[in-house]
Design a protein around this motif. Structure first.
Motif, mmCIF file in Angstrom:
data_model
loop_
_atom_site.group_PDB
_atom_site.id
_atom_site.type_symbol
_atom_site.label_atom_id
_atom_site.label_comp_id
_atom_site.label_asym_id
_atom_site.label_seq_id
_atom_site.Cartn_x
_atom_site.Cartn_y
_atom_site.Cartn_z
ATOM 1 N N LEU A 72 0.837 -1.204 0.000
ATOM 2 C CA LEU A 72 0.000 0.000 0.000
ATOM 3 C C LEU A 72 0.870 1.251 0.000
ATOM 4 O O LEU A 72 0.598 2.231 -0.718
ATOM 5 N N GLN A 73 1.922 1.244 0.821
ATOM 6 C CA GLN A 73 2.814 2.405 0.874
ATOM 7 C C GLN A 73 3.537 2.592 -0.464
ATOM 8 O O GLN A 73 3.696 3.709 -0.960
ATOM 9 N N HIS A 74 3.962 1.458 -1.087
ATOM 10 C CA HIS A 74 4.651 1.521 -2.370
ATOM 11 C C HIS A 74 3.721 1.993 -3.485
ATOM 12 O O HIS A 74 4.172 2.621 -4.464
ATOM 13 N N ALA A 75 2.414 1.708 -3.365
ATOM 14 C CA ALA A 75 1.446 2.128 -4.375
ATOM 15 C C ALA A 75 1.053 3.591 -4.239
ATOM 16 O O ALA A 75 0.304 4.101 -5.089
ATOM 17 N N GLY A 76 1.516 4.270 -3.198
ATOM 18 C CA GLY A 76 1.224 5.693 -3.046
ATOM 19 C C GLY A 76 0.114 6.005 -2.071
ATOM 20 O O GLY A 76 -0.354 7.158 -2.009
#
Length: 281
Positions: free
Chosen positions: A98-102
């Motif tokens: 989720l963090q990597h997806a923005g």
């Protein structure tokens, strides 16, 4: 990876209530992470054409990083339950994804933390209410279901009665027929009472030692006295009778038919000399 503080040991009713609340909060976090990860993958497929996975380096650091992110927003017991689960590495990768997806975790995580805290508080309050009200409720049901006697009094006077009432409440919440269970428990309790009474009575009764019976004597056989022996009888010698050479032999019907009528009433002299054929004929 930072290890959270151990949860309260089970066994105490209060500790069990806290553990149940922590498990419910952790379950809600799992649900949110799974739903969010599914939405993230669907959105990436729609906008980018394919799902995006985190790199190997980020995957190695995902568990420790996720634990630090969740520590400030989740109850301690819920975080411990999450990290003790076999799916914790997967949940950590979901949060990192989720963090990597923005996804803005400064908004997402506090919202998820408030939701988990609300679940934790609701379960804790429900357990407290059940603890306060449930005992009297199940005591009334016990009195209505079981007849007055030793079994019912033993249950209500037992130190474990609060735990028994709590178990009855959980069974009722799951849809079980608690009244039927109490009826079966009463029958089992009567059986235990009777068994204990029988053992106690047998132990208190005096033991009478009886001599072992000896071998039974065989009955006497009465035999009649022998009488006088009769003298042996001798049979007279039999004299074999010689056949009469001049007796008329028996003639069968077939022989008479073969010889014809000339042989009927034929009388031959007994001194017939067959050596002189001419004279005999």
């Amino acid at each position: 990876m930072t290890t959270p503080a151990p949860a309260q040991p089970p066994g105490e009713p209060f500790s069990e209530a806290l553990s149940e609340a922590a498990q419910a909060a952790a379950m809600s976090v799992r649900l949110i992470l799974r739903i969010s990860d599914a939405v993230r993958r669907a959105a990436q497929k729609q906008h980018q054409g394919q799902e995006q996975e985190i790199g190997p380096d980020a995957e190695k650091l995902a568990e420790g990083w996720s634990a630090e992110q969740l520590r400030s927003v989740l109850p301690e017991g819920a975080l411990h339950d999450l990290m003790a689960d076999a799916d914790w590495p997967l949940m950590a990768r979901q949060l990192a994804g989720l963090q990597h997806a923005g996804v803005d975790l400064t908004t997402f995580l506090p919202h998820m933390g408030r939701m988990a805290a609300g679940v934790h508080q609701a379960v804790t309050a429900n357990n407290a209410r059940t603890k306060a009200e449930g005992t009297d409720r199940w005591a009334d049901l016990l009195r209505r279901t079981m007849p007055e006697g030793m079994v019912r009094d033993a249950i209500l006077a037992s130190p474990s009665w609060p735990d028994i009432a709590s178990a009855m409440g959980r069974l009722d919440h799951q849809g079980a027929d608690v009244a039927r269970i109490l009826a079966d428990a009463h029958a089992a309790g009567i059986g235990v009472d009777q068994a204990v009474a029988a053992v106690t009575t047998a132990a208190a009764a005096p033991t009478v030692v009886r001599p072992a019976p000896g071998p039974a004597a065989a009955p006497a056989v009465v035999r009649p006295a022998p009488g006088p022996t009769p003298p042996p009888t001798r049979s007279a010698p039999r004299t074999a009778q010689k056949p009469d050479p001049w007796a008329t032999p028996a003639v069968s019907t077939d022989a008479k038919r073969s010889w014809g009528p000339l042989t009927e009433n034929l009388d031959l002299p007994r001194n017939l000399d067959l050596g002189n054929r001419r004279r005999a004929l």
